[in-house]
Design an enzyme around this catalytic site. Structure first.
Site, short mmCIF file in Angstrom:
data_model
loop_
_atom_site.label_atom_id
_atom_site.label_comp_id
_atom_site.label_asym_id
_atom_site.label_seq_id
_atom_site.Cartn_x
_atom_site.Cartn_y
_atom_site.Cartn_z
N ARG A 175 7.13 0.80 13.53
CA ARG A 175 7.71 0.26 12.28
C ARG A 175 8.85 -0.73 12.56
O ARG A 175 9.45 -1.28 11.64
CB ARG A 175 8.24 1.39 11.40
CG ARG A 175 7.17 2.33 10.90
CD ARG A 175 7.73 3.34 9.91
NE ARG A 175 6.89 4.52 9.85
CZ ARG A 175 5.80 4.63 9.08
NH1 ARG A 175 5.44 3.65 8.29
NH2 ARG A 175 5.07 5.74 9.11
N ASP A 225 1.34 -15.67 6.76
CA ASP A 225 0.85 -17.03 6.52
C ASP A 225 0.92 -17.42 5.04
O ASP A 225 1.20 -18.58 4.72
CB ASP A 225 -0.60 -17.17 7.02
CG ASP A 225 -0.70 -17.20 8.54
OD1 ASP A 225 0.35 -17.30 9.21
OD2 ASP A 225 -1.83 -17.10 9.06
N ALA A 284 3.06 -0.73 4.80
CA ALA A 284 2.64 -0.75 6.21
C ALA A 284 2.07 -2.11 6.63
O ALA A 284 2.01 -2.41 7.83
CB ALA A 284 1.61 0.35 6.45
N GLU A 312 12.59 -9.39 1.71
CA GLU A 312 11.81 -8.23 2.16
C GLU A 312 12.65 -6.96 1.99
O GLU A 312 13.81 -6.93 2.41
CB GLU A 312 11.46 -8.43 3.64
CG GLU A 312 10.70 -7.28 4.27
CD GLU A 312 10.53 -7.48 5.78
OE1 GLU A 312 10.95 -8.55 6.32
OE2 GLU A 312 10.01 -6.56 6.44
N HIS A 368 12.70 -2.66 2.37
CA HIS A 368 12.14 -1.37 2.78
C HIS A 368 13.08 -0.26 2.31
O HIS A 368 14.29 -0.33 2.53
CB HIS A 368 11.95 -1.30 4.30
CG HIS A 368 10.98 -2.31 4.77
ND1 HIS A 368 9.63 -2.18 4.54
CD2 HIS A 368 11.15 -3.51 5.38
CE1 HIS A 368 9.02 -3.25 5.01
NE2 HIS A 368 9.91 -4.07 5.52
N ILE A 369 12.48 0.73 1.69
CA ILE A 369 13.26 1.84 1.15
C ILE A 369 13.89 2.64 2.28
O ILE A 369 15.07 3.00 2.24
CB ILE A 369 12.34 2.74 0.28
CG1 ILE A 369 11.84 1.94 -0.93
CG2 ILE A 369 13.06 4.01 -0.15
CD1 ILE A 369 10.66 2.58 -1.65
N SER A 370 13.09 2.93 3.29
CA SER A 370 13.59 3.70 4.44
C SER A 370 14.17 2.74 5.48
O SER A 370 13.88 1.53 5.47
CB SER A 370 12.45 4.51 5.06
OG SER A 370 11.46 3.64 5.59
N ASN A 418 8.11 -5.55 -0.96
CA ASN A 418 7.98 -4.43 -0.03
C ASN A 418 6.51 -4.36 0.39
O ASN A 418 5.68 -3.84 -0.35
CB ASN A 418 8.41 -3.11 -0.67
CG ASN A 418 8.36 -1.96 0.33
OD1 ASN A 418 7.76 -2.07 1.39
ND2 ASN A 418 9.01 -0.85 -0.01
N ARG A 457 12.99 4.83 12.60
CA ARG A 457 11.71 5.54 12.56
C ARG A 457 10.86 5.18 13.78
O ARG A 457 11.37 4.71 14.77
CB ARG A 457 11.02 5.25 11.22
CG ARG A 457 11.88 5.69 10.01
CD ARG A 457 11.19 5.45 8.70
NE ARG A 457 9.98 6.25 8.57
CZ ARG A 457 9.06 6.07 7.61
NH1 ARG A 457 9.24 5.12 6.70
NH2 ARG A 457 7.99 6.83 7.57
N TYR A 492 11.54 8.82 1.25
CA TYR A 492 11.46 7.76 0.23
C TYR A 492 12.19 8.09 -1.07
O TYR A 492 12.17 7.27 -2.00
CB TYR A 492 9.98 7.45 -0.07
CG TYR A 492 9.22 6.95 1.14
CD1 TYR A 492 9.59 5.76 1.75
CD2 TYR A 492 8.16 7.67 1.70
CE1 TYR A 492 8.92 5.28 2.87
CE2 TYR A 492 7.48 7.20 2.81
CZ TYR A 492 7.87 6.02 3.40
OH TYR A 492 7.20 5.55 4.51
N PRO A 548 0.79 -1.23 0.00
CA PRO A 548 0.00 0.00 0.00
C PRO A 548 0.82 1.27 0.00
O PRO A 548 1.84 1.38 0.69
CB PRO A 548 -0.83 -0.11 1.29
CG PRO A 548 -0.17 -1.16 2.11
CD PRO A 548 0.50 -2.09 1.15
N ASN A 549 0.31 2.21 -0.76
CA ASN A 549 0.81 3.59 -0.86
C ASN A 549 2.13 3.73 -1.62
O ASN A 549 2.60 4.84 -1.84
CB ASN A 549 0.92 4.24 0.53
CG ASN A 549 -0.43 4.35 1.19
OD1 ASN A 549 -1.38 4.85 0.56
ND2 ASN A 549 -0.56 3.87 2.41
N ARG A 565 5.73 12.43 -3.11
CA ARG A 565 5.65 13.08 -1.80
C ARG A 565 6.72 12.48 -0.90
O ARG A 565 7.25 11.42 -1.17
CB ARG A 565 4.26 12.86 -1.17
CG ARG A 565 3.14 13.57 -1.91
CD ARG A 565 1.77 13.19 -1.36
NE ARG A 565 1.76 13.26 0.09
CZ ARG A 565 1.23 12.32 0.88
NH1 ARG A 565 0.69 11.24 0.37
NH2 ARG A 565 1.25 12.45 2.19
N HIS A 567 3.90 -4.38 9.20
CA HIS A 567 3.80 -4.25 10.65
C HIS A 567 2.47 -4.76 11.20
O HIS A 567 2.25 -4.70 12.41
CB HIS A 567 3.98 -2.78 11.03
CG HIS A 567 5.06 -2.09 10.24
ND1 HIS A 567 6.37 -2.48 10.30
CD2 HIS A 567 5.01 -1.07 9.33
CE1 HIS A 567 7.08 -1.72 9.48
NE2 HIS A 567 6.29 -0.86 8.88
#
Ligand code: CA2
Length: 153
Positions: free
Chosen positions: A119, A95, A85, A106, A108-110, A82, A115, A26, A13-14, A21, A88
């Protein structure tokens, strides 16, 4: 015909907002440029790329099932994932990966560990083959490379 081997790159998501933004967190690379970067890396390794993004948990689960089946059929080396959210929150994604035995890196960009505390926990990390965090979009290229190396062992 020579059979193709696929690497999946799945985004949660997102991540469709990437590059539009919050560049301080990011970066400035958009999702479509990220897809091109992944395609270049996949092509360099002789792989086909399936690159997808969804804001819907169930669709991500369906794609994990699809990728898992293609790994079992010898058509794919696994997925760079990725989960956004859902990392978390989602026992369902955990599963799905565990149930299909899909090889997942896995990403993650950040750097999620620098953070907010919410997270810091990932439901995905315990069933991932590896994790890459905080290296920006470069993490995707490195993860494709890592999956390829793992599959060639
Ligand atoms: O660092 C990452 O890659 C994350 O997976 C990104 C997720 C976040 O919830 C995770 O904790 C870490 C958020 C993706 C949203 O991406 C945006 C991009 C641009 C603008 C707004 C959101």
């Amino acid at each position: 015909m020579i059979p193709v081997t696929v690497v999946y790159v799945l985004n949660g998501p997102n991540l469709n907002l990437l590059g539009t933004r919050r560049p301080e967190v990011y970066g400035t690379t958009t999702l479509s440029i990220l897809e091109e970067l992944c395609r270049e890396e996949a092509t360099r390794l002789g792989l086909d790329l399936v690159f997808r993004q969804s804001n819907h948990e169930g669709l991500l689960i369906d794609w994990i099932h699809e990728a898992g089946a293609r790994v079992k059929a010898g058509e794919s080396i696994g997925a760079v994932f990725n989960p956004g959210a859902y990392t978390h929150t989602s026992i369902a994604l955990h599963d799905a990966i565990e149930g299909t035995e899909l090889p997942v890196i896995e990403v993650h960009i950040s750097n999620v560990h620098r953070r907010e505390a919410f997270r810091h926990h990932s439901y995905i990390s315990p069933i991932a083959r590896g994790t890459i965090v905080g290296l920006g979009v470069d993490g995707y290229r490195l993860a494709i490379d890592a999956l390829h190396r793992m599959s060639s062992r």
